[in-house]
Motif scaffolding. Structure first.
Motif, PDB file in Angstrom:
ATOM      1  N   ALA A  33       0.790  -1.143   0.089  1.00  0.00           N
ATOM      2  CA  ALA A  33      -0.202  -0.052  -0.213  1.00  0.00           C
ATOM      3  C   ALA A  33       0.840   1.581   0.182  1.00  0.00           C
ATOM      4  N   GLY A  34       2.056   1.403   0.460  1.00  0.00           N
ATOM      5  CA  GLY A  34       2.572   2.492   0.929  1.00  0.00           C
ATOM      6  C   GLY A  34       3.267   2.677  -0.658  1.00  0.00           C
ATOM      7  N   HIS A  35       3.697   1.537  -1.788  1.00  0.00           N
ATOM      8  CA  HIS A  35       4.337   1.790  -2.794  1.00  0.00           C
ATOM      9  C   HIS A  35       3.131   1.946  -3.713  1.00  0.00           C
ATOM     10  N   HIS A  36       2.036   2.118  -4.223  1.00  0.00           N
ATOM     11  CA  HIS A  36       0.614   1.728  -4.979  1.00  0.00           C
ATOM     12  C   HIS A  36      -0.385   2.767  -4.356  1.00  0.00           C
ATOM     13  N   ASP A  37      -1.245   3.244  -5.317  1.00  0.00           N
ATOM     14  CA  ASP A  37      -2.318   3.765  -5.239  1.00  0.00           C
ATOM     15  C   ASP A  37      -3.521   2.473  -4.784  1.00  0.00           C
ATOM     16  N   ALA A  38      -4.680   3.090  -4.842  1.00  0.00           N
ATOM     17  CA  ALA A  38      -6.265   2.479  -5.084  1.00  0.00           C
ATOM     18  C   ALA A  38      -6.031   1.559  -6.448  1.00  0.00           C
ATOM     19  N   ALA A  39      -6.042   2.306  -7.529  1.00  0.00           N
ATOM     20  CA  ALA A  39      -6.471   1.946  -8.355  1.00  0.00           C
ATOM     21  C   ALA A  39      -5.666   0.885  -8.835  1.00  0.00           C
ATOM     22  N   GLN A  40      -4.175   0.971  -8.581  1.00  0.00           N
ATOM     23  CA  GLN A  40      -2.706  -0.336  -8.486  1.00  0.00           C
ATOM     24  C   GLN A  40      -3.483  -1.716  -8.131  1.00  0.00           C
ATOM     25  N   ILE A  41      -3.474  -1.326  -7.155  1.00  0.00           N
ATOM     26  CA  ILE A  41      -3.845  -2.152  -5.925  1.00  0.00           C
ATOM     27  C   ILE A  41      -5.424  -2.896  -6.513  1.00  0.00           C
ATOM     28  N   ALA A  42      -6.762  -1.994  -6.973  1.00  0.00           N
ATOM     29  CA  ALA A  42      -7.495  -3.153  -7.356  1.00  0.00           C
ATOM     30  C   ALA A  42      -7.632  -3.081  -8.651  1.00  0.00           C
ATOM     31  N   ALA A  43      -6.479  -3.163  -9.694  1.00  0.00           N
ATOM     32  CA  ALA A  43      -5.764  -3.882 -10.252  1.00  0.00           C
ATOM     33  C   ALA A  43      -4.422  -5.390 -10.845  1.00  0.00           C
ATOM     34  N   HIS A  44      -4.224  -4.935  -9.543  1.00  0.00           N
ATOM     35  CA  HIS A  44      -3.407  -6.283  -8.751  1.00  0.00           C
ATOM     36  C   HIS A  44      -4.816  -7.693  -8.681  1.00  0.00           C
ATOM     37  N   GLU A  45      -5.044  -7.114  -7.400  1.00  0.00           N
ATOM     38  CA  GLU A  45      -6.600  -8.008  -7.197  1.00  0.00           C
ATOM     39  C   GLU A  45      -7.660  -7.998  -8.028  1.00  0.00           C
ATOM     40  N   ASP A  46      -7.414  -7.633  -9.673  1.00  0.00           N
ATOM     41  CA  ASP A  46      -8.076  -7.730 -10.387  1.00  0.00           C
ATOM     42  C   ASP A  46      -7.786  -9.319 -11.365  1.00  0.00           C
ATOM     43  N   ALA A 151      -1.089  -3.716 -15.931  1.00  0.00           N
ATOM     44  CA  ALA A 151      -1.954  -4.826 -14.492  1.00  0.00           C
ATOM     45  C   ALA A 151      -3.339  -4.504 -14.478  1.00  0.00           C
ATOM     46  N   GLY A 152      -4.236  -5.091 -16.128  1.00  0.00           N
ATOM     47  CA  GLY A 152      -5.655  -4.135 -16.720  1.00  0.00           C
ATOM     48  C   GLY A 152      -5.496  -3.099 -16.698  1.00  0.00           C
ATOM     49  N   SER A 153      -6.080  -2.253 -15.623  1.00  0.00           N
ATOM     50  CA  SER A 153      -6.235  -0.802 -15.983  1.00  0.00           C
ATOM     51  C   SER A 153      -5.255  -0.257 -14.898  1.00  0.00           C
ATOM     52  N   ALA A 154      -4.405  -0.548 -15.070  1.00  0.00           N
ATOM     53  CA  ALA A 154      -3.186   0.406 -14.763  1.00  0.00           C
ATOM     54  C   ALA A 154      -2.171  -0.131 -14.204  1.00  0.00           C
ATOM     55  N   GLU A 155      -0.813   0.229 -14.795  1.00  0.00           N
ATOM     56  CA  GLU A 155       0.473  -0.524 -14.861  1.00  0.00           C
ATOM     57  C   GLU A 155       1.186  -0.049 -13.530  1.00  0.00           C
ATOM     58  N   LEU A 156       1.502  -1.328 -12.941  1.00  0.00           N
ATOM     59  CA  LEU A 156       2.819  -0.933 -11.601  1.00  0.00           C
ATOM     60  C   LEU A 156       4.177  -0.940 -11.978  1.00  0.00           C
ATOM     61  N   PRO A 157       4.884  -0.377 -10.944  1.00  0.00           N
ATOM     62  CA  PRO A 157       6.224  -0.554 -10.937  1.00  0.00           C
ATOM     63  C   PRO A 157       6.707  -1.001 -10.714  1.00  0.00           C
ATOM     64  N   VAL A 158       7.626  -2.220 -11.266  1.00  0.00           N
ATOM     65  CA  VAL A 158       8.706  -2.719 -11.052  1.00  0.00           C
ATOM     66  C   VAL A 158      10.350  -3.204 -11.422  1.00  0.00           C
ATOM     67  N   VAL A 159      10.988  -3.505 -10.208  1.00  0.00           N
ATOM     68  CA  VAL A 159      11.852  -3.852 -11.205  1.00  0.00           C
ATOM     69  C   VAL A 159      12.647  -4.789 -11.119  1.00  0.00           C
ATOM     70  N   TYR A 160      13.174  -4.634 -12.790  1.00  0.00           N
ATOM     71  CA  TYR A 160      14.074  -6.472 -13.004  1.00  0.00           C
ATOM     72  C   TYR A 160      15.095  -6.563 -12.297  1.00  0.00           C
ATOM     73  N   MET A 161      15.351  -7.954 -11.061  1.00  0.00           N
ATOM     74  CA  MET A 161      16.593  -8.111 -10.888  1.00  0.00           C
ATOM     75  C   MET A 161      17.229  -9.453 -11.862  1.00  0.00           C
ATOM     76  N   THR A 162      18.695  -9.478 -11.388  1.00  0.00           N
ATOM     77  CA  THR A 162      19.452 -10.651 -11.649  1.00  0.00           C
ATOM     78  C   THR A 162      19.864 -11.233 -10.843  1.00  0.00           C
ATOM     79  N   LYS A 163      20.337 -12.569 -10.506  1.00  0.00           N
ATOM     80  CA  LYS A 163      20.954 -14.062  -9.036  1.00  0.00           C
ATOM     81  C   LYS A 163      21.776 -14.444  -9.525  1.00  0.00           C
ATOM     82  N   PRO A 164      22.870 -14.844 -10.068  1.00  0.00           N
ATOM     83  CA  PRO A 164      23.382 -15.506 -11.122  1.00  0.00           C
ATOM     84  C   PRO A 164      24.211 -16.816  -9.724  1.00  0.00           C
ATOM     85  N   ALA A 165      24.255 -17.885 -11.315  1.00  0.00           N
ATOM     86  CA  ALA A 165      24.241 -19.523 -10.503  1.00  0.00           C
ATOM     87  C   ALA A 165      25.824 -19.057  -8.897  1.00  0.00           C
TER      88      ALA A 165
END
Length: 166
Positions: A33-46, A151-165
């Protein structure tokens, strides 16, 4: 890190679908909740409620942590990436808010990493929700890029991360 007393792990089955959906929606709604607005949270729940989510869970090598009295308290899984040889994507890492910050996410991510490595996927990748970035950094992941997850009606910010073997 050991699991809490009276907690057991088991593989996801279709019988777990309702519990998993409920946990994922609750965990995201409260912990992100501290990183997303209500519309983003609702879209994720959808997304979680959509029919396609069941198939997504079924292919995610998902492990569930169940507590004897509190029920489902955490999930994590992995999926082989077709476009990255020997690489698994860590996914569906959710912890019940009442159990957050007790090492469950760390324990389940490490279990997923080990299962992926045993299956021939020692390199790791994650599309982390922004609230989960500190967890992955602490586990040795490195930021590859910042992006947006539709995420349907919204977009969520994400971070792409890697961890090598290791």
């Amino acid at each position: 890190m050991p699991l809490p007393d009276n907690t057991r792990l088991h593989a996801y089955t279709p019988d777990d679908l309702a519990d998993v959906r409920q946990l994922h929606a609750l965990a995201f709604r409260v912990l992100a909740a501290g990183h997303h607005d209500a519309a983003q949270i609702a879209a994720h729940e959808d997304l979680i409620a959509a029919a396609a989510y069941a198939a997504d869970l079924a292919r995610s090598n998902l492990v569930l942590a169940r507590h004897d009295t509190d029920g489902l308290i955490a999930t994590a899984g992995w999926l082989a990436l077709e476009d990255r040889p020997h690489t698994a994507r860590i996914r569906k890492v959710f912890v019940h808010p009442a159990w957050a910050r007790r090492g469950l996410a760390r324990a389940l991510v490490q279990a997923a990493e080990q299962a992926a490595a045993r299956a021939g996927y020692p390199n790791l990748y994650v599309r982390a929700n922004v609230n989960a970035v500190p967890l992955y950094l602490a586990l040795g992941y490195r930021t590859e890029a910042h992006g947006i997850m539709p995420a349907g009606s919204a977009e969520l910010p994400v971070v792409y991360m890697t961890k090598p073997a290791s």
